[in-house]
Design a protein around this motif. Structure first.
Motif, PDB file in Angstrom:
ATOM      1  N   UNK A   1     -58.526 -28.328 -85.271  1.00 42.32           N
ATOM      2  CA  UNK A   1     -57.305 -28.464 -84.468  1.00 42.32           C
ATOM      3  C   UNK A   1     -56.262 -29.297 -85.199  1.00 42.32           C
ATOM      4  N   UNK A   2     -56.688 -30.352 -85.852  1.00 34.22           N
ATOM      5  CA  UNK A   2     -55.744 -31.215 -86.575  1.00 34.22           C
ATOM      6  C   UNK A   2     -55.150 -30.508 -87.781  1.00 34.22           C
TER       7      UNK A   2
ATOM      8  N   UNK B   1     -53.642 -24.485 -79.385  1.00 35.50           N
ATOM      9  CA  UNK B   1     -54.589 -23.747 -78.555  1.00 35.50           C
ATOM     10  C   UNK B   1     -54.327 -22.248 -78.640  1.00 35.50           C
ATOM     11  N   UNK B   2     -53.056 -21.868 -78.630  1.00 32.42           N
ATOM     12  CA  UNK B   2     -52.710 -20.443 -78.701  1.00 32.42           C
ATOM     13  C   UNK B   2     -53.080 -19.866 -80.065  1.00 32.42           C
ATOM     14  N   UNK B   3     -52.820 -20.635 -81.142  1.00 33.41           N
ATOM     15  CA  UNK B   3     -53.127 -20.153 -82.489  1.00 33.41           C
ATOM     16  C   UNK B   3     -54.627 -19.988 -82.691  1.00 33.41           C
ATOM     17  N   UNK B   4     -55.408 -20.942 -82.217  1.00 37.75           N
ATOM     18  CA  UNK B   4     -56.868 -20.850 -82.351  1.00 37.75           C
ATOM     19  C   UNK B   4     -57.423 -19.712 -81.508  1.00 37.75           C
TER      20      UNK B   4
ATOM     21  N   UNK C   1     -59.585 -16.475 -82.708  1.00 38.84           N
ATOM     22  CA  UNK C   1     -60.899 -16.553 -82.063  1.00 38.84           C
ATOM     23  C   UNK C   1     -61.739 -17.737 -82.562  1.00 38.84           C
ATOM     24  N   UNK C   2     -61.085 -18.903 -82.633  1.00 33.17           N
ATOM     25  CA  UNK C   2     -61.784 -20.120 -83.070  1.00 33.17           C
ATOM     26  C   UNK C   2     -61.596 -21.271 -82.089  1.00 33.17           C
ATOM     27  N   UNK C   3     -61.279 -20.969 -80.845  1.00 38.52           N
ATOM     28  CA  UNK C   3     -61.050 -22.030 -79.861  1.00 38.52           C
ATOM     29  C   UNK C   3     -62.263 -22.950 -79.712  1.00 38.52           C
TER      30      UNK C   3
ATOM     31  N   UNK D   1     -55.129 -19.173 -91.681  1.00 36.03           N
ATOM     32  CA  UNK D   1     -54.184 -18.223 -91.098  1.00 36.03           C
ATOM     33  C   UNK D   1     -53.546 -18.819 -89.845  1.00 36.03           C
ATOM     34  N   UNK D   2     -54.357 -19.452 -88.989  1.00 38.04           N
ATOM     35  CA  UNK D   2     -53.829 -20.076 -87.773  1.00 38.04           C
ATOM     36  C   UNK D   2     -52.814 -21.156 -88.111  1.00 38.04           C
TER      37      UNK D   2
END
Length: 365
Positions: free
Chosen positions: A95-96, A117-120, A124-126, A146-147
């Protein structure tokens, strides 16, 4: 769609006396996926670094949308970039890492949390937000990269050999993931690779570079079926070349004498040839049939099978063409055929006339 068009006009780059990119014009439409393909030293990476802003062109203009970015520093261009080695910060969580571009842009904590949160979720890595890069697989690290490149919603995403460090199976899986992601967001992607299969699989169009020049740009089908010259024909897929000579013309057909004094007729529009011109007949391995040697079969190249290779989906035969100083010819076995050939078999190669072409005789680079 967030993508914007990219326009390069008269862009040129040299290092001392070495010209890395000859004056070049290129237009990429908004939301298009374009791969820059070429061998080492062809100028493809230099082209990408000029779009990114890590290098400035000696001449020409680069624009994104209606913005001239030719001399704009990289962090002011609003362009996302993914490298082969991902360049993730090992001491930051997933996330960081993804949040980093937003923090550099002084976004509010609420916006950062929402966008990360939207990018992850997109990649598909939330569930992996709290992990560190060393706790992820190569494919997962690539998706984090990529995110991070997409989190600030750039109109353009540049990708420099991003799958080069992955194994073949994972690389093929990621190709489809990246393409699907690009289509869903509508971002404009410029993708540099030396892997022709990767470029053909993912791209709307492929730009082939050679010696600092743009050799040809077109859809994957156009490059494969209608290469402009022998370099593109040889670089995209596998192509057989057989030396020949133009010996005449009848109506709209060129008559070419090739190996073993065999005559071939070629639609004149496929070759602007003239009498006695040396040429290279060219055809794909899957565009020819292999048959047992016959006494009189027109339009056939006689030869001897030197190897039979099973590649899983089909057999590939390597044939030494008789009476000709040329590279071995490769012929792909016909689907469903029970006929098998072995090393030493005397055979004839029958190129499909509809897919036979020719180029002026020059050395294939």
């Amino acid at each position: 769609m967030i993508g914007e068009e990219i326009t390069l006009k008269g862009v040129r780059k040299s290092y001392g006396s070495t010209v890395a990119v000859e004056p070049l014009n290129l237009e990429i439409t908004a939301g298009e996926f374009v791969s820059i393909l070429g061998p080492s030293g062809s100028g493809k990476t230099t082209l990408l670094t000029m779009i990114a802003g890590f290098e400035y062109p000696d001449e020409g203009r680069i624009s994104v949308g209606n913005r001239d970015i030719t001399r704009v520093v990289p962090n002011k261009r609003g362009i996302g970039m993914v490298f082969q080695k991902y360049a993730l910060f090992p001491h930051l969580t997933v996330a960081e890492n993804v949040a980093f571009p937003l923090r550099m842009r002084r976004q509010s904590p609420h916006d950062i949390r929402t966008r990360v949160a939207a990018a992850l979720d997109i990649v598909q890595l939330s569930a992996f937000a709290a992990r560190y890069p060393h706790e992820l697989s190569g494919g997962q690290q690539q998706r984090v990269a990529v995110a991070r490149a997409l989190v600030f919603r750039p109109p353009v995403l540049l990708m420099d050999e991003p799958l080069g460090a992955l194994d073949k199976k994972l690389r093929e899986s990621m190709q489809f993931e990246i393409k699907a992601l690009q289509k869903s967001l509508g971002v404009t992607v410029v993708y540099v690779t030396h892997d022709q299969e990767e470029a053909l699989t993912m791209s709307d169009r492929v730009a082939v570079m050679a010696g600092g020049k743009l050799a040809q740009i077109g859809s994957p089908h156009e490059l494969y079926d209608e290469p402009r010259d022998s370099f593109v024909a040889d670089f995209i897929g596998k192509m057989n070349f057989v030396p020949g000579r133009v010996i005449g013309r009848e109506a709209d057909e060129m008559i070419i004498r090739a190996a073993s004094s065999e005559l071939f007729r070629l639609n004149a529009r496929k070759l602007a040839g003239k009498q006695d011109q040396l040429v290279q007949l060219a055809f794909r391995p899957e565009r020819a049939r292999l048959v047992r040697k016959s006494q009189a079969r027109p339009g056939a190249l006689g030869g001897t099978v030197s190897a039979s290779v099973f590649v899983g989906s089909h057999h590939m035969y390597v044939v030494d063409v008789s009476g000709d100083d040329t590279r071995p010819v490769h012929v792909q076995a016909e689907p469903g055929s029970d006929v098998r050939f072995s090393a030493g078999d005397e055979v004839e190669i029958l190129p499909d006339p509809a897919h036979l072409t020719a180029f002026p005789l020059v050395e294939v680079r």
